[in-house]
Design an enzyme around this catalytic site. Structure first.
Site, mmCIF file in Angstrom:
data_model
loop_
_atom_site.group_PDB
_atom_site.id
_atom_site.type_symbol
_atom_site.label_atom_id
_atom_site.label_comp_id
_atom_site.label_asym_id
_atom_site.label_seq_id
_atom_site.Cartn_x
_atom_site.Cartn_y
_atom_site.Cartn_z
ATOM 1 N N GLU A 38 -6.720 0.351 17.838
ATOM 2 C CA GLU A 38 -7.274 0.818 16.671
ATOM 3 C C GLU A 38 -7.549 2.389 16.699
ATOM 4 O O GLU A 38 -7.362 3.132 17.794
ATOM 5 C CB GLU A 38 -8.837 -0.026 16.602
ATOM 6 C CG GLU A 38 -8.672 -0.905 15.444
ATOM 7 C CD GLU A 38 -8.738 -0.277 13.913
ATOM 8 O OE1 GLU A 38 -8.636 0.926 13.949
ATOM 9 O OE2 GLU A 38 -9.400 -0.900 12.875
ATOM 10 N N ASN A 125 -17.151 1.043 12.174
ATOM 11 C CA ASN A 125 -16.099 0.702 12.155
ATOM 12 C C ASN A 125 -14.832 1.893 12.059
ATOM 13 O O ASN A 125 -14.121 2.044 13.011
ATOM 14 C CB ASN A 125 -15.711 -0.183 11.292
ATOM 15 C CG ASN A 125 -14.338 -1.037 11.340
ATOM 16 O OD1 ASN A 125 -13.239 -0.424 11.005
ATOM 17 N ND2 ASN A 125 -14.322 -2.149 11.986
ATOM 18 N N GLU A 149 -15.692 -7.665 21.240
ATOM 19 C CA GLU A 149 -15.496 -6.145 20.854
ATOM 20 C C GLU A 149 -16.976 -5.435 20.868
ATOM 21 O O GLU A 149 -17.325 -4.548 20.192
ATOM 22 C CB GLU A 149 -14.926 -5.843 19.435
ATOM 23 C CG GLU A 149 -13.560 -6.588 19.484
ATOM 24 C CD GLU A 149 -12.750 -6.319 18.014
ATOM 25 O OE1 GLU A 149 -13.253 -5.877 17.056
ATOM 26 O OE2 GLU A 149 -11.647 -6.710 17.893
ATOM 27 N N ASN A 183 -14.213 -1.358 5.772
ATOM 28 C CA ASN A 183 -13.463 -1.045 6.702
ATOM 29 C C ASN A 183 -12.871 0.192 6.940
ATOM 30 O O ASN A 183 -13.564 1.052 7.026
ATOM 31 C CB ASN A 183 -12.522 -2.103 6.966
ATOM 32 C CG ASN A 183 -11.806 -2.536 8.252
ATOM 33 O OD1 ASN A 183 -11.528 -1.503 8.941
ATOM 34 N ND2 ASN A 183 -11.806 -3.706 8.715
ATOM 35 N N ASP A 238 -6.543 -2.522 6.710
ATOM 36 C CA ASP A 238 -7.677 -2.091 7.766
ATOM 37 C C ASP A 238 -7.730 -0.643 7.478
ATOM 38 O O ASP A 238 -8.390 -0.311 6.388
ATOM 39 C CB ASP A 238 -7.285 -2.655 9.201
ATOM 40 C CG ASP A 238 -8.373 -2.630 9.994
ATOM 41 O OD1 ASP A 238 -9.102 -1.950 9.700
ATOM 42 O OD2 ASP A 238 -8.321 -3.313 11.230
#
Length: 306
Positions: A38, A125, A149, A183, A238
């Site tokens: 990510e 995030n 996570e 997100n 995302d």
């Protein structure tokens, strides 16, 4: 004729998309070995990309000068999204510590936000820095929903919002409170709109799987009218980035989806793993780096990132 172009990772759904890719360019897998990749961030001065391997509690670094990969930071507090501010400093969202931090030039860590109205944040995030120096971030609850996570915990706020950190006072303000799981986020080139993805469908039947386009008020500090910009046709949007022509390049379950400035899906870059986030990099910002599940991919495009 449009469709999957043999031997490449591109799928053109509109003639507009054909001008975005280079006919002989190929998707490259630069590295593999993560559990969930990510938050890629491009550092132009050093010509390298950093990204998060969230479950492994580390940040990785890929060097464009020699192709080497190394651990950039471990432990990383299960960090997720990152960006680089106007002074070249790393701004990070940390799941484990439930905060947004900045890494200073000397390597020290400054905490920018860890609470709102006296309550701990959920698990920041993704993050973006506006031209005025303000920092905007999303705060869904993914990092506290399980121990994979972050640390399992109950939300103190009881909801998932989008926040703004004032560059002068450091005050944290909730600028959008009507999301299920906010997100990825990014500003338009003129900063008159903020795009935010909502992945609420991951844990809520029939929940959102779209990107919303929200007007930024003239004061530049608050948000106004909101509308659904695009619905994801495969998995969830995302993280995403905009190019200089206003197209959005967003992660999805089957790779990267390219959305026209009006929201239409015009093409895809097929990746054999779920993509978590992307970033434009390279000296000309015409190389798209894609953090996808276990790997880091890249491809050269005929577009330039903002």
């Amino acid at each position: 004729m449009f469709g999957v172009l043999e031997g490449t990772g591109f799928e053109a759904l509109s003639p507009e998309f054909e001008a975005c890719f280079i006919g002989h360019a190929r998707v490259e897998r630069l590295w593999t070995g993560a559990r969930w990749s990510e938050g890629p961030a491009w550092f132009p001065a050093g010509r390298y990309v950093t990204w998060s391997d969230i479950p492994n509690n580390r940040m990785m670094r890929w060097d464009e000068t020699d192709g080497s990969v190394s651990v950039f930071r471990q432990p990383s507090n299960n960090c997720n999204g990152h960006t680089v501010d106007g002074q070249g400093r790393l701004v990070s969202c940390e799941h484990l510590t439930r905060r947004v931090t900045r890494t200073e030039h000397d390597g020290s860590i400054t905490v920018l936000a860890d609470s709102w109205q006296g309550k701990r944040l959920n698990s920041p995030n993704d993050v973006v820095v506006k031209s005025d120096g303000s920092i905007w971030f999303t705060d869904p609850s993914y990092g506290i929903m399980m121990d994979y996570e972050g640390d399992r915990a109950k939300s103190e706020i009881g909801a998932c919002h989008v926040y703004r950190i004032d560059p002068t006072t450091g005050e944290v303000t909730a600028v959008a409170t009507d999301f299920v799981k906010p997100n990825g986020l990014a500003f338009s080139a003129d900063e008159q709109h903020l795009f935010v993805s909502d992945t609420g469908g991951t844990h809520q039947a029939g929940g959102p799987a779209h990107i919303r386009k929200i007007a930024v008020h003239a004061d530049g500090t608050s948000l106004g009218q909101s509308k659904v910009f695009a619905e994801c046709t495969n998995g969830f949007f995302d993280g995403f980035r905009l190019d200089r022509d206003g197209r959005i390049w967003s992660s999805a379950a089957d790779g990267v989806h390219c959305l026209a400035p009006g929201g239409d899906l015009i093409g895809k870059i097929h990746i054999p793993e779920i993509v978590g986030n992307v970033v434009f990099g390279g000296p000309k910002k015409n190389r798209l780096f894609m953090a996808a599940t276990s790997s880091l991919y890249s491809v050269y495009l005929n577009v330039n990132g903002l």
